[in-house]
Design a protein around this motif. Structure first.
Motif, mmCIF file in Angstrom:
data_model
loop_
_atom_site.group_PDB
_atom_site.id
_atom_site.type_symbol
_atom_site.label_atom_id
_atom_site.label_comp_id
_atom_site.label_asym_id
_atom_site.label_seq_id
_atom_site.Cartn_x
_atom_site.Cartn_y
_atom_site.Cartn_z
ATOM 1 N N ALA A 206 19.038 33.608 55.561
ATOM 2 C CA ALA A 206 20.441 33.653 56.020
ATOM 3 C C ALA A 206 20.444 31.780 55.934
ATOM 4 N N MET A 207 19.533 31.047 56.221
ATOM 5 C CA MET A 207 19.708 29.610 56.107
ATOM 6 C C MET A 207 19.313 28.883 54.822
ATOM 7 N N GLY A 208 18.805 29.911 53.791
ATOM 8 C CA GLY A 208 18.626 29.578 52.502
ATOM 9 C C GLY A 208 17.120 29.594 52.109
ATOM 10 N N GLY A 209 16.394 30.123 53.212
ATOM 11 C CA GLY A 209 14.767 30.164 52.780
ATOM 12 C C GLY A 209 14.547 31.151 51.719
ATOM 13 N N GLU A 210 13.522 30.910 50.946
ATOM 14 C CA GLU A 210 13.082 31.815 49.859
ATOM 15 C C GLU A 210 11.729 32.353 50.053
ATOM 16 N N VAL A 211 10.794 31.536 50.138
ATOM 17 C CA VAL A 211 9.347 31.671 50.354
ATOM 18 C C VAL A 211 8.815 31.719 51.813
ATOM 19 N N ALA A 212 8.330 32.620 52.171
ATOM 20 C CA ALA A 212 7.863 32.904 53.485
ATOM 21 C C ALA A 212 6.358 33.236 53.739
ATOM 22 N N GLN A 213 5.865 32.793 54.906
ATOM 23 C CA GLN A 213 4.404 33.148 55.204
ATOM 24 C C GLN A 213 4.198 33.401 56.873
ATOM 25 N N GLY A 214 3.706 34.233 57.353
ATOM 26 C CA GLY A 214 3.546 34.708 58.589
ATOM 27 C C GLY A 214 3.318 35.980 58.924
ATOM 28 N N LYS A 215 3.296 36.502 59.995
ATOM 29 C CA LYS A 215 2.608 37.674 60.658
ATOM 30 C C LYS A 215 3.757 38.974 60.072
ATOM 31 N N VAL A 216 4.893 38.591 59.832
ATOM 32 C CA VAL A 216 5.914 39.765 59.305
ATOM 33 C C VAL A 216 5.462 40.169 57.820
ATOM 34 N N ILE A 217 4.607 39.372 57.136
ATOM 35 C CA ILE A 217 4.000 40.035 55.964
ATOM 36 C C ILE A 217 2.715 40.468 56.121
ATOM 37 N N HIS A 218 2.069 39.807 56.864
ATOM 38 C CA HIS A 218 0.672 40.269 57.018
ATOM 39 C C HIS A 218 -0.059 39.356 58.047
ATOM 40 N N ARG A 219 -0.803 39.837 59.008
ATOM 41 C CA ARG A 219 -1.649 38.965 60.164
ATOM 42 C C ARG A 219 -2.721 38.272 59.499
ATOM 43 N N GLY A 220 -3.271 38.621 58.321
ATOM 44 C CA GLY A 220 -4.210 38.005 57.675
ATOM 45 C C GLY A 220 -5.042 38.879 56.959
ATOM 46 N N VAL A 221 -5.362 38.633 55.693
ATOM 47 C CA VAL A 221 -6.172 39.610 54.680
ATOM 48 C C VAL A 221 -7.630 39.052 54.736
ATOM 49 N N VAL A 222 -8.660 40.206 55.115
ATOM 50 C CA VAL A 222 -9.924 39.563 54.923
ATOM 51 C C VAL A 222 -10.320 39.586 53.543
ATOM 52 N N PRO A 223 -11.092 38.444 52.801
ATOM 53 C CA PRO A 223 -11.483 38.414 51.580
ATOM 54 C C PRO A 223 -12.091 39.740 50.825
ATOM 55 N N ASP A 224 -12.900 40.381 51.742
ATOM 56 C CA ASP A 224 -13.254 41.299 51.126
ATOM 57 C C ASP A 224 -12.412 42.797 50.977
ATOM 58 N N GLU A 225 -11.482 42.629 51.660
ATOM 59 C CA GLU A 225 -10.258 43.674 51.481
ATOM 60 C C GLU A 225 -8.949 43.182 50.526
#
Length: 689
Positions: A649-668
């Motif tokens: 709503a504030m105009g943000g377009e690119v996001a990063q955080g736990k709502v997307i993923h807590r963290g992907v292990v490189p092997d997965e």
């Protein structure tokens, strides 16, 4: 009259000289570290040569049968014996002196060496009877040269008369007697017994001469050492006192305090370290030379007050007690002995600090400069052997630092900090071991465009598990890495891991940038650029796919050299991002000078709580600011759908955080990408550049 057996006579004589030789050689070998190379006594094998030469001569004269060849051999060995004695005397030091004596020394050595060569030719070229007369000439020449050289040295003051008569004269007289006796024996004018006696005596005296010389040198060496260790009272004072204030130095105070601690384990002491906290401006205005005069006045006033307090330790051995010591820098030290059960310890220390503060004059002046000094105190308590003197003074110094940081005039050392320090040291060692063994846990946080769910990039994150199951993020253990000196190794591991992941992504035809955080300006060195180039070449990955994230603090505090490193990164087309952008005036000025590829704004405080209204307004302003400036912006810390909706709503377009993923292990990573594209098919269309 019974004639002695020649072999028995030889073996008895040989046993006598062998016993003496072994005793002297053992003495010289044991004391070889005291050997004086200048005098030739380092060649402790000289007694061995003397023994061998004497043994051969005894064998030849005892078994002599008047054969011409045996006669020449006796004369040759005898010449070798007196030459050995002569050159030993020359090396022993009678000859060196002034230039005249030195010249005579060289001439005499050349003369004797020439006579030896001439006699060697004379011995084998002429009949044996002439060799006997040649022996008298050679022996006489050597003895005259030796006597002349020794006499000149004594006359010039090179040696003293006592040494001359003790070392040289008896040896010279007996050698002269040996030359004459050998001639008389060869001409049948003397019995064999007299010759054997002279050989044994001259050999014995030669060994005794070596022992006496060595003993004299040892005594001289001890005298030199004792003379070198004698220190005048003025030098002793300068070694143990501070030159600026004339107070006992740290080492002197430490020595006296440590001695008192060891006298009685039941005595309790408190170390008080203090300093004038506002003295720096004196140095900047007056300079160190003039400020030392004010420091001397300050030290004198405090010492006058402390000298009357018998509870303070005396740091000086003089009759005048000095109960104040100068430590490093502007720090001073007093040590108070605490009486058990009289008053609370802290009350006693507070009273002591008040007395020391009152001893400082209200205003101290130098010419037209005047200043009121203020003292800050750090205190540490100890009892007996529980803490050493050095540790106690160091603890008091730590408490003084704490007082300066807290802007207090008095702080006590907290013993729990020693436990904390030990724990920190263990953590440092553990981190170093985990870095060497690559035991850190790596994971990726995707950066997603919220409109079509396409992947815009990744950020490399790291977790470290230190003795617990709780994971520490990079900003939580970066201080430990810096303190242990392993921060550069940590950064290299991150760069290597980043290129491994970029290679893994490009094998799956995902050409997106990967960000890694550089939390310390100490890492911005040319070595970092060289290592990135090396890894880029090794993995075959273009450096334009790497993004370096710097905090505002790192960028704004960067020196000119550090900014040059950032320019080198940009030349390699490495992206530069600002992490946790605050929109400050200084950061905006910096943005105008540099081409920034990405700005990250912390959106973690975007939630429905009323008390975060001001934070929401700030975040909204930052988002609008970056949009108006045309800066690529990523919102981080987006942990819930509610925060995501507010960000959009504030105009943000690119996001990063736990709502997307807590963290992907490189092997997965491949598994997660497959699930993401199956859930958002439209994102797959934009997976490449």
């Amino acid at each position: 009259m019974i004639t002695p057996d020649p072999l028995a006579l030889f073996f008895s004589s040989a046993g006598f000289i062998a016993g003496l030789t072994l005793a002297v050689m053992f003495f010289l070998f044991v004391n070889k570290e005291f050997a004086n190379r200048e005098h030739g006594l380092s060649q402790w094998y000289y007694p061995g040569l003397l023994f061998a030469c004497t043994l051969m001569l005894l064998y030849q004269v005892i078994l002599f049968d008047a054969d011409p060849g045996q006669l020449r051999l006796v004369l040759l060995i005898s010449a070798l014996l007196i030459n050995l004695i002569f050159f030993m005397g020359a090396n022993r030091g009678f000859l060196p002196g002034n230039s005249y004596i030195t010249s005579f020394n060289k001439f005499s050595l050349i003369l004797v060496a020439g006579a030896d060569l001439g006699y060697l030719v004379f011995l084998f070229a002429l009949p044996p009877v002439w060799s006997v007369y040649g022996w008298l000439f050679l022996g006489g020449l050597i003895q005259v040269v030796a006597a002349s050289a020794a006499g000149l040295a004594v006359a010039a003051g090179r040696g003293n008369t006592r040494h001359f008569f003790a070392f040289f004269l008896p040896q010279w007289l007996l050698t002269c007697a040996f030359v004459v006796l050998l001639y008389l024996w060869l001409t049948a004018m003397l019995s064999l017994g007299w010759l054997l006696a002279s050989i044994l005596v001259i050999f014995t005296l030669g060994l005794l001469n070596i022992s006496l010389v060595l003993t004299g040198l040892l005594k001289e060496n001890h005298k030199e050492q004792n003379a070198g260790t004698q220190i005048s009272s003025e030098d002793l004072f300068s070694y143990t006192h501070d030159p600026a204030t004339n107070l006992p130095s740290y080492q002197q105070a430490l020595k006296q305090f440590d001695r008192m601690l060891k006298q009685d384990s039941n005595r309790r002491f408190a170390a008080v370290v203090f300093k004038p906290v506002n003295f720096q401006q004196v140095n900047s205005v007056l300079g160190h030379h003039n400020s030392d005069l004010l420091l001397l006045q300050l030290a004198y006033c405090i010492q006058q007050k402390a000298g009357d307090n018998r509870k303070l330790v005396n740091f000086d051995a003089s009759h005048q007690p000095i109960r104040l010591a100068r430590l490093q820098g502007l720090n001073f030290l007093v040590v108070a002995e605490l009486e058990p059960g009289s008053h609370p310890e802290k009350a006693v220390i507070q009273d002591l600090c008040r007395q020391l503060s009152d001893a400082v004059p209200d205003a101290m002046s130098f010419k037209s400069f005047s200043l009121n000094f203020e003292l800050a105190f750090g205190v540490a308590f100890a009892q007996g052997h529980a803490t050493s003197a050095g540790e106690l003074i160091a603890f008091a110094g730590d408490a003084l630092l704490e007082a300066e940081q807290q802007q207090q005039n008095l702080c006590y050392f907290d013993n729990s900090t020693t436990l904390y320090t030990e724990q920190q040291l263990l953590k440092m060692e553990r981190l170093k071991q985990d870095l060497m063994e690559e035991n850190l846990r790596w994971y990726l946080q995707p950066q997603i465009a919220l409109d079509d769910k396409s992947i815009k990039g990744f950020e490399l994150m790291v977790h470290w598990y230190c003795e617990t199951e709780v994971a520490l993020e990079l900003h939580e253990f970066i201080d430990i890495a810096e303190q242990s000196g392993e921060v550069h190794l940590l950064m290299k591991n991150m760069i290597q891991q980043a290129f491994r992941i970029l290679a893994q992504l490009q094998q799956m035809e995902i050409y997106r940038p990967l960000s890694l955080n550089i939390p310390s300006k100490e890492l911005l060195e040319s070595e970092l650029v060289d290592f990135i180039e090396l890894q880029s070449t090794s993995y075959g990955i273009d450096t334009k796919y790497l993004v370096v994230e710097l905090t505002e603090e790192v960028m704004l505090s960067a020196s000119a050299r550090t900014k040059a490193i950032i320019d080198q990164l940009k030349v390699l087309e490495i992206g530069i991002a600002i992490d946790h952008f605050s929109g400050s005036y200084e950061s905006l000025r910096y943005l105008r000078k540099m081409a920034i590829n990405q700005v990250k704004i912390d959106c973690s405080r975007l939630n429905g709580q009323e008390e975060n209204r001001a934070d929401k307004a700030i975040i909204n302003a930052l988002i609008n600011l970056t949009r108006n400036m045309g800066l690529p912006m990523t919102g981080i810390g987006i942990a819930s759908p509610e925060v995501e909706h507010m960000f959009v709503a504030m105009g943000g377009e690119v996001a990063q955080g736990k709502v997307i993923h807590r963290g992907v292990v490189p092997d997965e990573l491949a598994i997660w990408l497959k699930r993401w594209y199956s859930q958002y098919p439209q994102a797959k269309e934009n997976k490449t550049e």
